[in-house]
Design an enzyme around this catalytic site. Structure first.
Site, PDB file in Angstrom:
ATOM      1  CG  ASP A  67      24.687 -11.867  39.525  1.00 13.57           C
ATOM      2  OD1 ASP A  67      24.769 -12.056  41.508  1.00 13.57           O
ATOM      3  OD2 ASP A  67      24.405 -12.647  39.262  1.00 13.57           O
ATOM      4  CB  SER A  68      25.999  -8.129  44.891  1.00  7.48           C
ATOM      5  OG  SER A  68      27.292  -8.845  45.005  1.00  7.48           O
ATOM      6  CG  ASP A 106      28.253 -14.780  40.930  1.00  4.32           C
ATOM      7  OD1 ASP A 106      27.725 -15.763  41.549  1.00  4.32           O
ATOM      8  OD2 ASP A 106      27.702 -13.703  41.851  1.00  4.32           O
ATOM      9  CE  LYS A 136      27.543 -17.270  44.051  1.00  3.40           C
ATOM     10  NZ  LYS A 136      25.913 -17.017  43.724  1.00  3.40           N
ATOM     11  CD  GLU A 138      21.183 -16.592  41.057  1.00  3.49           C
ATOM     12  OE1 GLU A 138      20.132 -16.836  40.645  1.00  3.49           O
ATOM     13  OE2 GLU A 138      21.800 -15.377  41.586  1.00  3.49           O
ATOM     14  CD  GLU A 205      20.572 -15.205  48.499  1.00  2.00           C
ATOM     15  OE1 GLU A 205      20.569 -13.925  48.251  1.00  2.00           O
ATOM     16  OE2 GLU A 205      21.684 -15.198  47.471  1.00  2.00           O
TER      17      GLU A 205
END
Length: 291
Positions: A67-68, A106, A136, A138, A205
């Site tokens: 999602d970056s 993501d 993925k 978070e 991270e």
């Protein structure tokens, strides 16, 4: 069989692959770590387009449609505005452009935190519409129940602990995590919870190195470091950071190329040729046939 199309670089068109190709599987990635040891570290980079995937694919085990892309592709201030449709569009492109790496997508902010059922619906849509191998998400202990729910229903999940960009408003910025005893303990606890819930791997991270090592040693699944430690079971970087596409260089990034300078230089030479009427030349124009 892996992706059914490959990009023809001479025409920029997607064509059917000439023969079935076999991708790395999630179980194969998970099996890299055995008895707490990963003999061959896992290589992961971000990818957002089919052509980028083509160039990275042979060298990676995992391609992450992160999602970056909110910041890297769309110029957004953070990853928070990224939508499910955006992730699916780029995820499908990366799958089409690759054949070897397992592709992960993501899950964007707001598409999985509400409930296990919401997470399943979002993840199922991603896998159906992209062909990716997994997702993925978070969050640590708070998301363990969701990870278990998804895993039991056939959706491979990579976890993400430490500095979690989607929680930037709660964290108060992008500073390294794990400097206090309480925060360090929470990171290790979060990693254990995700591991026990069935995550096949966990991104660690922006964590001080001793805590990244402790978390890696505390879990049976592979860990993927970014701003963590070489002792993690693998590494990931945003490809554009690694290639020098931006002026800012985060501490945890090693630049392997300076593509921004290369691209700007090429554009400068092109502009000069256009203004001097030196482009196009005879080689780039169609002339009448003789005779």
């Amino acid at each position: 069989m892996s992706s059914t199309f490959q990009l023809d670089t001479s025409t920029s068109r997607a064509n059917p692959t000439p023969a079935p190709l076999k991708r790395l599987t999630i179980p194969a990635i998970r099996a890299r770590k055995a008895a707490g040891v990963t003999a061959e570290p896992i290589v992961m980079l971000t990818a957002y387009t089919a052509r980028q995937a083509q160039l990275l694919d042979a060298h990676c085990d995992l391609l992450l449609v992160g999602d970056s892309l909110g910041q890297v592709i769309y110029g957004l201030p953070s990853s928070l505005p990224v939508t499910l449709d955006m992730m699916i569009a780029h995820g499908a492109a990366v799958v089409r452009g690759s054949w070897h790496s397992a592709v992960l997508v993501d899950m964007p902010f707001g598409t999985y935190e509400g409930s296990k059922e919401q997470a399943f619906a979002s993840a199922a849509q991603i896998l159906k519409e992209t062909g990716a191998a997994g997702v993925k998400l978070e969050g640590g202990e708070a998301m363990a129940e969701t990870v278990a729910f998804l895993t039991r229903r056939g959706i491979p999940v990579m976890g993400h602990v430490g500095l979690t960009p989607q929680a930037v408003n709660v964290l108060g910025g992008y500073n390294a995590r794990g400097r206090s005893d309480a925060e360090a303990e929470k990171i290790v606890t979060d990693a254990r919870a995700l591991d026990q819930a069935g995550a096949f791997a966990i991104v660690i991270e922006g964590v001080v190195e001793p805590i990244a090592i402790a978390a890696t040693q505390a879990v049976s699944c592979p860990t993927i470091g970014i701003g963590a430690s070489a002792q993690c079971d693998g590494q990931v970087l945003v490809t554009e950071d690694m290639l020098g596409m931006f002026e800012r260089v985060p501490r945890f990034v090693r630049r392997y190329e300076e593509l921004a300078e290369t691209i700007a230089g090429a554009a400068q030479r092109y502009a000069a040729d256009v203004r001097a009427r030196a482009f196009p030349g005879d080689e780039q124009t169609y002339q009448p046939k003789k005779g």
